[in-house]
Design a protein around this motif. Sequence first.
Motif, PDB file in Angstrom:
ATOM      1  N   GLN A   1       0.840  -1.135   0.056  1.00  0.00           N
ATOM      2  CA  GLN A   1       0.014   0.065  -0.095  1.00  0.00           C
ATOM      3  C   GLN A   1       0.812   1.339   0.022  1.00  0.00           C
ATOM      4  OE1 GLN A   1      -2.730  -0.147   3.297  1.00  0.00           O
ATOM      5  NE2 GLN A   1      -3.795  -1.944   2.604  1.00  0.00           N
ATOM      6  N   PRO A   2       0.577   2.205  -0.747  1.00  0.00           N
ATOM      7  CA  PRO A   2       1.191   3.467  -0.952  1.00  0.00           C
ATOM      8  C   PRO A   2       1.133   4.415   0.358  1.00  0.00           C
ATOM      9  CG  PRO A   2      -0.575   3.632  -2.279  1.00  0.00           C
ATOM     10  CD  PRO A   2      -0.628   2.338  -1.734  1.00  0.00           C
ATOM     11  N   GLN A   3       1.757   4.128   1.583  1.00  0.00           N
ATOM     12  CA  GLN A   3       1.323   4.807   2.723  1.00  0.00           C
ATOM     13  C   GLN A   3       2.277   6.258   2.427  1.00  0.00           C
ATOM     14  OE1 GLN A   3      -0.763   4.492   5.459  1.00  0.00           O
ATOM     15  NE2 GLN A   3      -0.164   6.533   5.675  1.00  0.00           N
ATOM     16  N   PRO A   4       1.166   7.374   2.361  1.00  0.00           N
ATOM     17  CA  PRO A   4       2.085   8.791   2.419  1.00  0.00           C
ATOM     18  C   PRO A   4       2.650   9.205   3.543  1.00  0.00           C
ATOM     19  CG  PRO A   4      -0.261   8.715   1.482  1.00  0.00           C
ATOM     20  CD  PRO A   4       0.115   7.462   2.371  1.00  0.00           C
ATOM     21  N   VAL A   5       3.809   9.886   3.470  1.00  0.00           N
ATOM     22  CA  VAL A   5       4.368  10.526   4.426  1.00  0.00           C
ATOM     23  C   VAL A   5       4.741  12.076   4.272  1.00  0.00           C
ATOM     24  CG1 VAL A   5       6.243  10.548   6.224  1.00  0.00           C
ATOM     25  CG2 VAL A   5       5.256   8.349   5.355  1.00  0.00           C
ATOM     26  N   GLU A   6       4.230  13.059   4.765  1.00  0.00           N
ATOM     27  CA  GLU A   6       4.379  14.228   4.466  1.00  0.00           C
ATOM     28  C   GLU A   6       5.585  14.790   5.506  1.00  0.00           C
ATOM     29  OE1 GLU A   6      -0.133  13.514   5.060  1.00  0.00           O
ATOM     30  OE2 GLU A   6       1.604  13.352   6.063  1.00  0.00           O
ATOM     31  N   SER A   7       6.098  16.015   4.690  1.00  0.00           N
ATOM     32  CA  SER A   7       7.115  16.569   5.221  1.00  0.00           C
ATOM     33  C   SER A   7       7.332  17.986   4.980  1.00  0.00           C
ATOM     34  CB  SER A   7       8.545  16.206   5.149  1.00  0.00           C
ATOM     35  OG  SER A   7       8.923  16.187   3.819  1.00  0.00           O
ATOM     36  N   GLY A   8       8.006  18.964   5.652  1.00  0.00           N
ATOM     37  CA  GLY A   8       8.082  20.375   5.106  1.00  0.00           C
ATOM     38  C   GLY A   8       7.155  21.680   5.767  1.00  0.00           C
ATOM     39  N   GLY A   9       6.301  21.231   6.468  1.00  0.00           N
ATOM     40  CA  GLY A   9       5.315  22.328   6.973  1.00  0.00           C
ATOM     41  C   GLY A   9       6.140  23.092   7.887  1.00  0.00           C
ATOM     42  N   GLY A  10       5.474  24.243   8.410  1.00  0.00           N
ATOM     43  CA  GLY A  10       6.370  25.233   9.126  1.00  0.00           C
ATOM     44  C   GLY A  10       5.590  26.333   9.374  1.00  0.00           C
ATOM     45  N   SER A  11       6.004  27.346   9.839  1.00  0.00           N
ATOM     46  CA  SER A  11       5.567  28.884  10.083  1.00  0.00           C
ATOM     47  C   SER A  11       6.134  29.958   9.389  1.00  0.00           C
ATOM     48  CB  SER A  11       5.575  29.061  11.789  1.00  0.00           C
ATOM     49  OG  SER A  11       5.035  28.095  12.215  1.00  0.00           O
ATOM     50  N   VAL A  12       5.772  30.670   8.450  1.00  0.00           N
ATOM     51  CA  VAL A  12       6.247  31.547   8.083  1.00  0.00           C
ATOM     52  C   VAL A  12       5.203  32.768   7.852  1.00  0.00           C
ATOM     53  CG1 VAL A  12       7.488  30.497   6.275  1.00  0.00           C
ATOM     54  CG2 VAL A  12       4.955  31.025   5.486  1.00  0.00           C
ATOM     55  N   GLN A  13       5.518  34.152   7.403  1.00  0.00           N
ATOM     56  CA  GLN A  13       4.673  35.323   7.589  1.00  0.00           C
ATOM     57  C   GLN A  13       4.161  35.213   5.874  1.00  0.00           C
ATOM     58  OE1 GLN A  13       7.360  38.429   8.389  1.00  0.00           O
ATOM     59  NE2 GLN A  13       6.959  38.232  10.362  1.00  0.00           N
ATOM     60  N   ALA A  14       2.870  36.098   6.038  1.00  0.00           N
ATOM     61  CA  ALA A  14       2.235  36.134   4.651  1.00  0.00           C
ATOM     62  C   ALA A  14       3.202  36.766   3.431  1.00  0.00           C
ATOM     63  CB  ALA A  14       1.164  37.018   5.117  1.00  0.00           C
ATOM     64  N   CYS A 100      -8.191  10.990 -10.747  1.00  0.00           N
ATOM     65  CA  CYS A 100      -7.187  11.578  -9.843  1.00  0.00           C
ATOM     66  C   CYS A 100      -7.833  13.088  -9.664  1.00  0.00           C
ATOM     67  CB  CYS A 100      -5.960  11.630 -10.722  1.00  0.00           C
ATOM     68  SG  CYS A 100      -4.545  12.481  -9.745  1.00  0.00           S
ATOM     69  N   ASP A 101      -8.589  13.044  -8.905  1.00  0.00           N
ATOM     70  CA  ASP A 101      -9.381  14.371  -8.372  1.00  0.00           C
ATOM     71  C   ASP A 101      -9.270  14.507  -6.838  1.00  0.00           C
ATOM     72  OD1 ASP A 101     -12.436  13.602 -10.374  1.00  0.00           O
ATOM     73  OD2 ASP A 101     -10.581  14.873 -10.893  1.00  0.00           O
ATOM     74  N   PRO A 102      -8.980  15.724  -6.496  1.00  0.00           N
ATOM     75  CA  PRO A 102      -8.663  16.335  -5.230  1.00  0.00           C
ATOM     76  C   PRO A 102      -9.803  16.293  -4.221  1.00  0.00           C
ATOM     77  CG  PRO A 102      -8.449  18.284  -6.554  1.00  0.00           C
ATOM     78  CD  PRO A 102      -8.821  17.250  -7.530  1.00  0.00           C
ATOM     79  N   ARG A 103     -10.498  15.243  -4.300  1.00  0.00           N
ATOM     80  CA  ARG A 103     -11.490  15.173  -3.399  1.00  0.00           C
ATOM     81  C   ARG A 103     -11.406  14.095  -2.329  1.00  0.00           C
ATOM     82  NH1 ARG A 103     -15.642  12.551  -5.649  1.00  0.00           N
ATOM     83  NH2 ARG A 103     -14.253  11.501  -7.308  1.00  0.00           N
ATOM     84  N   PRO A 104     -11.673  14.436  -0.950  1.00  0.00           N
ATOM     85  CA  PRO A 104     -11.386  13.781  -0.054  1.00  0.00           C
ATOM     86  C   PRO A 104     -11.989  12.370  -0.322  1.00  0.00           C
ATOM     87  CG  PRO A 104     -11.930  15.582   0.956  1.00  0.00           C
ATOM     88  CD  PRO A 104     -12.124  15.766  -0.526  1.00  0.00           C
ATOM     89  N   GLU A 105     -13.246  11.863  -0.648  1.00  0.00           N
ATOM     90  CA  GLU A 105     -13.981  10.961  -0.905  1.00  0.00           C
ATOM     91  C   GLU A 105     -13.405   9.950  -2.047  1.00  0.00           C
ATOM     92  OE1 GLU A 105     -15.119  13.727  -1.243  1.00  0.00           O
ATOM     93  OE2 GLU A 105     -16.507  13.955  -3.081  1.00  0.00           O
ATOM     94  N   ALA A 106     -12.278  10.550  -2.720  1.00  0.00           N
ATOM     95  CA  ALA A 106     -11.719   9.705  -3.781  1.00  0.00           C
ATOM     96  C   ALA A 106     -10.599   9.238  -3.188  1.00  0.00           C
ATOM     97  CB  ALA A 106     -11.427  10.521  -5.117  1.00  0.00           C
ATOM     98  N   MET A 107      -9.914   9.468  -2.280  1.00  0.00           N
ATOM     99  CA  MET A 107      -8.871   8.995  -1.717  1.00  0.00           C
ATOM    100  C   MET A 107      -8.856   7.864  -0.849  1.00  0.00           C
ATOM    101  SD  MET A 107      -6.459  10.866  -3.084  1.00  0.00           S
ATOM    102  CE  MET A 107      -7.643  11.705  -4.560  1.00  0.00           C
ATOM    103  N   ASP A 108      -7.803   6.804  -0.578  1.00  0.00           N
ATOM    104  CA  ASP A 108      -7.946   5.651   0.250  1.00  0.00           C
ATOM    105  C   ASP A 108      -6.719   5.631   1.328  1.00  0.00           C
ATOM    106  OD1 ASP A 108      -8.940   4.648  -3.059  1.00  0.00           O
ATOM    107  OD2 ASP A 108     -10.292   4.086  -1.107  1.00  0.00           O
ATOM    108  N   TYR A 109      -5.630   6.314   0.819  1.00  0.00           N
ATOM    109  CA  TYR A 109      -4.463   6.230   1.695  1.00  0.00           C
ATOM    110  C   TYR A 109      -4.206   7.689   2.026  1.00  0.00           C
ATOM    111  CZ  TYR A 109      -4.504   1.831  -0.844  1.00  0.00           C
ATOM    112  OH  TYR A 109      -4.646   0.593  -1.113  1.00  0.00           O
ATOM    113  N   TRP A 110      -3.859   7.986   3.462  1.00  0.00           N
ATOM    114  CA  TRP A 110      -3.769   9.249   3.926  1.00  0.00           C
ATOM    115  C   TRP A 110      -2.474   9.185   4.787  1.00  0.00           C
ATOM    116  CZ3 TRP A 110      -6.739  13.350   2.770  1.00  0.00           C
ATOM    117  CH2 TRP A 110      -7.892  13.218   2.216  1.00  0.00           C
ATOM    118  N   GLY A 111      -1.721  10.376   4.598  1.00  0.00           N
ATOM    119  CA  GLY A 111      -0.708  10.721   5.727  1.00  0.00           C
ATOM    120  C   GLY A 111      -1.232  11.251   6.804  1.00  0.00           C
ATOM    121  N   LYS A 112      -0.178  11.472   7.714  1.00  0.00           N
ATOM    122  CA  LYS A 112      -0.719  11.831   8.814  1.00  0.00           C
ATOM    123  C   LYS A 112      -0.867  13.489   9.146  1.00  0.00           C
ATOM    124  CE  LYS A 112       1.071   8.074  11.591  1.00  0.00           C
ATOM    125  NZ  LYS A 112       1.718   7.529  12.830  1.00  0.00           N
TER     126      LYS A 112
END
Length: 120
Positions: A1-14, A100-112
């Motif tokens: 299964q293609p378990q996604p793992v995200e990285s790169g978040g943080g805090s920046v200014q507008a 391949c649509d950015p709709r939550p109901e279309a997705m099966d595997y989610w990162g944290k």
Amino acid sequence: QPQPVESGGGSVQAGESLTLSCATSTNTYCLAWFRQQPGKEREGVASVDRDGNTKYAESVRGRFTITKDNRKHTTTLQMDSLKPEDTAMYYCAAPASGPCDPRPEAMDYWGKGTLVTISS
């Protein structure tokens, strides 16, 4: 299964930029980004298929760019001209089948998720 793992978040200014990355354990024909703010429903941000075809939410079109590296099993979300309203938890997801649509109901595997905070 293609378990996604995200990285790169943080805090920046507008007005500044951030780059989010997502890696999966196996190759997928589609990867998508979503975001969720406290008390709100998860919303689609962008999707990309193996041929590089992309879809964007109207709220991020022209500011965010999604790309996919099929060899590395990764997707990147380049976020420019960030606004305080972009503050959210961002999730990477993949479908098992279907469009391949950015709709939550279309997705099966989610990162944290990875948190993005934009200050004004």
